[in-house]
Enzyme design. Structure first.
Site, PDB file in Angstrom:
ATOM      1  N   HIS A 205      33.741  15.866 -13.331  1.00 14.82           N
ATOM      2  CA  HIS A 205      32.568  16.654 -13.736  1.00 14.82           C
ATOM      3  C   HIS A 205      31.283  15.902 -13.389  1.00 14.82           C
ATOM      4  O   HIS A 205      30.197  16.273 -13.847  1.00 14.82           O
ATOM      5  CB  HIS A 205      32.571  16.896 -15.247  1.00 14.82           C
ATOM      6  CG  HIS A 205      33.580  17.897 -15.721  1.00 14.82           C
ATOM      7  ND1 HIS A 205      33.855  19.067 -15.061  1.00 14.82           N
ATOM      8  CD2 HIS A 205      34.363  17.914 -16.839  1.00 14.82           C
ATOM      9  CE1 HIS A 205      34.778  19.743 -15.732  1.00 14.82           C
ATOM     10  NE2 HIS A 205      35.101  19.068 -16.801  1.00 14.82           N
TER      11      HIS A 205
ATOM     12  N   SER B 283      30.398  28.756 -23.300  1.00 17.27           N
ATOM     13  CA  SER B 283      31.720  28.147 -23.222  1.00 17.27           C
ATOM     14  C   SER B 283      31.665  26.681 -23.675  1.00 17.27           C
ATOM     15  O   SER B 283      32.541  26.204 -24.425  1.00 17.27           O
ATOM     16  CB  SER B 283      32.239  28.261 -21.787  1.00 17.27           C
ATOM     17  OG  SER B 283      33.549  27.781 -21.697  1.00 17.27           O
TER      18      SER B 283
ATOM     19  N   LYS C 190      33.085  23.486 -17.953  1.00 17.82           N
ATOM     20  CA  LYS C 190      33.329  24.889 -18.311  1.00 17.82           C
ATOM     21  C   LYS C 190      33.047  25.903 -17.202  1.00 17.82           C
ATOM     22  O   LYS C 190      32.706  27.056 -17.472  1.00 17.82           O
ATOM     23  CB  LYS C 190      32.546  25.290 -19.574  1.00 17.82           C
ATOM     24  CG  LYS C 190      32.711  24.377 -20.756  1.00 17.82           C
ATOM     25  CD  LYS C 190      34.116  23.863 -20.957  1.00 17.82           C
ATOM     26  CE  LYS C 190      35.063  24.915 -21.468  1.00 17.82           C
ATOM     27  NZ  LYS C 190      36.455  24.374 -21.485  1.00 17.82           N
TER      28      LYS C 190
END
Ligand code: A3P
Length: 304
Positions: free
Chosen positions: A117, A147, A56
């Site tokens: 990620h 988020s 995010k």
């Protein structure tokens, strides 16, 4: 594993509850952990580009900017496929008919742009061996948390975040998939000068997209005209990307991403955390933050 199998295994009430399993102390979904050997042995190539972020933090935005740069501002070329098909997400697997990130990457002709990620210590070693260029984007913890909270509700492949109050504690404890935000941003910050890494901030991109896109251009050793640059700024603005089905994840079925719960392109603004944190939660968060970030030269803006 098919979506039906996934659902069969994990469907509880409204949610598919994906199992989680740690990889070297970092929480991951079981689907990722179970094929960790394959991910760890991923073969990077010297002309790959890796876009790495904590969840995010503006990954999709950066992917769109990079794709526009690589295609000299040709919007149609950038609409050739979904973000997740243009840039394989190396550790992730969507249910069929979608291919896994590993499969997509292996089939993709070079030069490839890849997404991850992963925290820095879990990046497959071939990326370092091949001296791959990496763009890392970081976003302030509070906006990431907000988020990620919404995202965990709408992406059925992530664990249910629980209530807001519960999630704030879960995030602080780093008990979220891909691990603690604090360790992630500090880990990548710590190695940025030892490798070909461009470390960017979401808040800077929002404040002055032109300046930050120019940093990316320099890093990628690309020259474009002022006209193309302006086109990229426009095409990658929040409002335009929100309407772009090839960049806003609306082509995924609601059984994977349910935009009616929360759209993927949600707010796109620094400072939205103020709409969620109570005064007490904010004070507690700040106290804990000081401890976790003590000694680091890394600083964030929580509003612009
Ligand atoms: P919000 O949930 O705060 O709106 P990622 O791509 O890493 O998953 O990050 C998603 C976050 O980036 C979401 O934040 C999303 O709205 C925001 N985002 C996506 N495209 C953006 C853009 N062009 N400009 C600003 N923010 C954007």
């Amino acid at each position: 594993m098919s979506l039906e199998e996934m659902k069969g295994l994990h469907l509880q009430g409204e949610y598919i509850k994906p199992e989680t399993k740690e990889v070297n102390g970092i929480l991951m979904t079981k689907i990722v952990s179970d094929k960790w050997d394959k991910i760890w042995n991923f073969q990077a190539k010297p002309d790959d580009l890796l876009i790495a972020t904590y969840v995010k933090s503006g990954t999709t935005w950066t992917q769109e900017i990079v794709d526009m740069i690589q295609n000299d501002g040709d919007v149609q070329k950038c609409q050739r496929a979904n973000t997740f098909e243009r840039h394989p997400f190396i550790e992730w697997t969507l249910p069929p008919p979608f291919s896994s990130g590993l499969d997509l990457a292996q089939k993709m002709p070079s030069p490839r742009t890849l997404k991850t990620h992963l925290p820095v210590q879990l990046v497959p070693p071939s990326f370092w061996k091949e001296n791959v260029k990496i763009i890392y984007v970081a976003r302030n913890a509070k906006d990431c948390l907000v988020s990620y909270y919404h995202f965990s509700k709408m992406l059925k492949m992530l664990p249910d975040p629980g209530t807001w109050e519960e999630y704030v504690e879960t995030f602080k404890a780093g008990k979220v998939v891909w691990g603690a935000w604090y360790d992630h941003v500090k880990g990548w910050w710590g190695v940025k000068d030892q490798h070909r890494i461009l470390y960017l901030f979401y808040e800077d991109m929002k404040e002055d997209p032109k300046r930050e896109i120019q940093k990316i251009l320099k890093f990628l050793e690309k020259d474009i005209t002022e006209e193309v640059l302006n086109k990229i700024i426009y095409h990658t603005s929040f409002d335009v990307m929100k309407q772009n089905p090839m960049a806003n994840y609306t082509t995924l079925p609601p059984s994977i991403m349910d935009h009616s719960i929360s759209p993927f392109m949600r707010k796109g603004m620094p400072g939205d955390w103020k709409n969620y944190f109570t005064v007490a939660q904010n004070e507690e968060f700040d106290k804990d933050y000081q401890k976790k970030m003590a000694g680091s030269t890394l600083t964030f803006r929580t509003e612009i």
